[in-house]
Design a protein around this motif. Structure first.
Motif, mmCIF file in Angstrom:
data_model
loop_
_atom_site.group_PDB
_atom_site.id
_atom_site.type_symbol
_atom_site.label_atom_id
_atom_site.label_comp_id
_atom_site.label_asym_id
_atom_site.label_seq_id
_atom_site.Cartn_x
_atom_site.Cartn_y
_atom_site.Cartn_z
ATOM 1 N N THR A 48 0.842 -1.183 0.000
ATOM 2 C CA THR A 48 0.000 0.000 0.000
ATOM 3 C C THR A 48 0.880 1.236 0.000
ATOM 4 O O THR A 48 2.052 1.190 0.346
ATOM 5 C CB THR A 48 -0.921 0.026 1.231
ATOM 6 N N ILE A 49 0.285 2.308 -0.377
ATOM 7 C CA ILE A 49 1.003 3.574 -0.416
ATOM 8 C C ILE A 49 0.286 4.544 0.511
ATOM 9 O O ILE A 49 -0.936 4.630 0.497
ATOM 10 C CB ILE A 49 1.089 4.111 -1.856
ATOM 11 N N SER A 50 1.053 5.222 1.302
ATOM 12 C CA SER A 50 0.467 6.153 2.257
ATOM 13 C C SER A 50 0.700 7.586 1.803
ATOM 14 O O SER A 50 1.470 7.842 0.870
ATOM 15 C CB SER A 50 1.088 5.944 3.642
ATOM 16 N N ASN A 51 0.059 8.505 2.493
ATOM 17 C CA ASN A 51 0.278 9.926 2.192
ATOM 18 C C ASN A 51 1.727 10.310 2.440
ATOM 19 O O ASN A 51 2.273 11.162 1.736
ATOM 20 C CB ASN A 51 -0.655 10.796 3.034
ATOM 21 N N ASP A 52 2.359 9.683 3.426
ATOM 22 C CA ASP A 52 3.771 9.966 3.698
ATOM 23 C C ASP A 52 4.654 9.550 2.529
ATOM 24 O O ASP A 52 5.616 10.245 2.182
ATOM 25 C CB ASP A 52 4.228 9.252 4.974
ATOM 26 N N HIS A 53 4.335 8.397 1.914
ATOM 27 C CA HIS A 53 5.105 7.948 0.748
ATOM 28 C C HIS A 53 4.985 8.952 -0.397
ATOM 29 O O HIS A 53 5.981 9.306 -1.038
ATOM 30 C CB HIS A 53 4.620 6.579 0.273
ATOM 31 N N ILE A 84 14.943 8.250 -2.323
ATOM 32 C CA ILE A 84 13.661 7.902 -1.687
ATOM 33 C C ILE A 84 13.905 6.749 -0.724
ATOM 34 O O ILE A 84 14.645 5.818 -1.023
ATOM 35 C CB ILE A 84 12.608 7.551 -2.752
ATOM 36 N N SER A 85 13.284 6.799 0.450
ATOM 37 C CA SER A 85 13.542 5.796 1.490
ATOM 38 C C SER A 85 13.242 4.384 0.995
ATOM 39 O O SER A 85 12.462 4.167 0.070
ATOM 40 C CB SER A 85 12.727 6.105 2.746
ATOM 41 N N VAL A 86 13.876 3.425 1.647
ATOM 42 C CA VAL A 86 13.815 2.025 1.236
ATOM 43 C C VAL A 86 12.404 1.456 1.337
ATOM 44 O O VAL A 86 11.995 0.658 0.500
ATOM 45 C CB VAL A 86 14.796 1.193 2.093
ATOM 46 N N ASP A 87 11.623 1.883 2.328
ATOM 47 C CA ASP A 87 10.283 1.315 2.509
ATOM 48 C C ASP A 87 9.228 1.966 1.622
ATOM 49 O O ASP A 87 8.083 1.538 1.610
ATOM 50 C CB ASP A 87 9.853 1.419 3.973
ATOM 51 N N ASN A 88 9.609 2.968 0.852
ATOM 52 C CA ASN A 88 8.662 3.661 -0.028
ATOM 53 C C ASN A 88 8.557 2.899 -1.352
ATOM 54 O O ASN A 88 9.553 2.742 -2.053
ATOM 55 C CB ASN A 88 9.126 5.102 -0.275
ATOM 56 N N PRO A 89 7.359 2.419 -1.722
ATOM 57 C CA PRO A 89 7.221 1.669 -2.976
ATOM 58 C C PRO A 89 7.441 2.519 -4.227
ATOM 59 O O PRO A 89 7.557 1.973 -5.322
ATOM 60 C CB PRO A 89 5.790 1.128 -2.920
ATOM 61 N N LEU A 90 7.514 3.834 -4.088
ATOM 62 C CA LEU A 90 7.748 4.694 -5.251
ATOM 63 C C LEU A 90 9.234 4.880 -5.544
ATOM 64 O O LEU A 90 9.586 5.574 -6.487
ATOM 65 C CB LEU A 90 7.087 6.056 -5.025
ATOM 66 N N LEU A 129 5.043 4.559 -12.780
ATOM 67 C CA LEU A 129 5.133 3.954 -11.450
ATOM 68 C C LEU A 129 3.824 3.267 -11.068
ATOM 69 O O LEU A 129 3.840 2.187 -10.476
ATOM 70 C CB LEU A 129 5.509 5.005 -10.409
ATOM 71 N N CYS A 130 2.694 3.883 -11.393
ATOM 72 C CA CYS A 130 1.398 3.244 -11.114
ATOM 73 C C CYS A 130 1.291 1.907 -11.833
ATOM 74 O O CYS A 130 0.862 0.910 -11.261
ATOM 75 C CB CYS A 130 0.249 4.144 -11.533
ATOM 76 N N ARG A 131 1.704 1.907 -13.085
ATOM 77 C CA ARG A 131 1.608 0.687 -13.879
ATOM 78 C C ARG A 131 2.604 -0.360 -13.389
ATOM 79 O O ARG A 131 2.264 -1.527 -13.223
ATOM 80 C CB ARG A 131 1.855 0.998 -15.350
ATOM 81 N N PHE A 132 3.844 0.032 -13.119
ATOM 82 C CA PHE A 132 4.886 -0.931 -12.777
ATOM 83 C C PHE A 132 4.812 -1.400 -11.330
ATOM 84 O O PHE A 132 4.781 -2.593 -11.055
ATOM 85 C CB PHE A 132 6.272 -0.333 -13.043
ATOM 86 N N VAL A 133 4.768 -0.484 -10.391
ATOM 87 C CA VAL A 133 4.833 -0.838 -8.979
ATOM 88 C C VAL A 133 3.542 -1.502 -8.507
ATOM 89 O O VAL A 133 3.572 -2.490 -7.788
ATOM 90 C CB VAL A 133 5.157 0.395 -8.114
ATOM 91 N N PHE A 134 2.408 -0.964 -8.919
ATOM 92 C CA PHE A 134 1.134 -1.467 -8.410
ATOM 93 C C PHE A 134 0.383 -2.331 -9.403
ATOM 94 O O PHE A 134 -0.621 -2.925 -9.061
ATOM 95 C CB PHE A 134 0.244 -0.302 -7.971
ATOM 96 N N GLY A 135 0.837 -2.364 -10.645
ATOM 97 C CA GLY A 135 0.161 -3.180 -11.639
ATOM 98 C C GLY A 135 -1.192 -2.636 -12.037
ATOM 99 O O GLY A 135 -2.047 -3.377 -12.487
ATOM 100 N N VAL A 136 -1.408 -1.348 -11.843
ATOM 101 C CA VAL A 136 -2.677 -0.732 -12.211
ATOM 102 C C VAL A 136 -2.419 0.443 -13.139
ATOM 103 O O VAL A 136 -1.344 1.030 -13.134
ATOM 104 C CB VAL A 136 -3.467 -0.224 -10.983
#
Length: 183
Positions: A48-53, A84-90, A129-136
């Motif tokens: 999941t992606i948060s507002n912080d990410h 970008i931090s390691v835990d950020n999926p972006l 990034l939307c397409r690659f990271v989240f598959g959407v």
């Protein structure tokens, strides 16, 4: 028992109704249990992606794009993604040092970004990034709106190129990554 007696009595009727009711509930619960078990057993990416990410991504973007032109030099893409931090999926995430270069090549190639005049646009990076990271993919209405904005920018750049103001070139961003790593 008599010869013409077909077992029509209260006990057999009660037994039939109870048996059918219990069998129905057992089978329905078994069916639901199998579906839930399969659902739980699937190991899909629930990242999941948060507002912080998102905030961190845009903070890093605008640290590079100080003019807020919504585009950054292609050479700044990898340093920005690395920051970008390691835990950020972006971002690029954690990769052991011995696999870093291979991972960065694969990541940028999978994004299928294009540099236009040496720059990468925010819109194309977010869509990739939307397409690659989240598959959407973004909703069609959003893609149409973004495509219209990109078309307007392209027509403006094309007019400037015809007047000789701008030399328009588009190359895959993976070429910039290769040059940066080789240097």
């Amino acid at each position: 028992p008599h010869i013409n007696d077909c077992g029509v009595n209260v006990f057999s009727q009660f037994f039939f109704v109870a048996y059918m009711g219990i069998a129905f509930f057992v089978l329905v619960n078994l069916f639901i249990a199998v579906i839930l078990d399969c659902f739980i057993a699937t190991n899909y990416n629930t990242e999941t992606i948060s507002n912080d990410h998102v905030q961190e991504f845009f903070d890093k973007w605008f640290a590079v794009d100080t003019a807020q032109s919504m585009r950054i030099p292609g050479s700044a893409l990898l340093p920005m993604l690395r920051s970008i931090s390691v835990d950020n999926p972006l971002g690029l995430g954690y990769v052991p040092p011995e696999f870093r270069v291979r991972h960065e090549f694969a990541f940028v190639r999978a994004l299928r970004l294009r540099e236009v005049d040496g720059y990468i646009e925010l819109q194309s990076l977010v869509m990739s990034l939307c397409r690659f990271v989240f598959g959407v993919s973004l909703p069609d209405s959003q893609v149409v709106k973004m495509q219209a904005q990109a078309d307007r920018r392209f027509r403006r750049a094309e007019r400037e190129r015809r007047r000789g103001v701008l030399e328009h070139t588009a190359v895959p961003a993976i070429h910039r990554v290769a040059v940066d790593v080789i240097e």
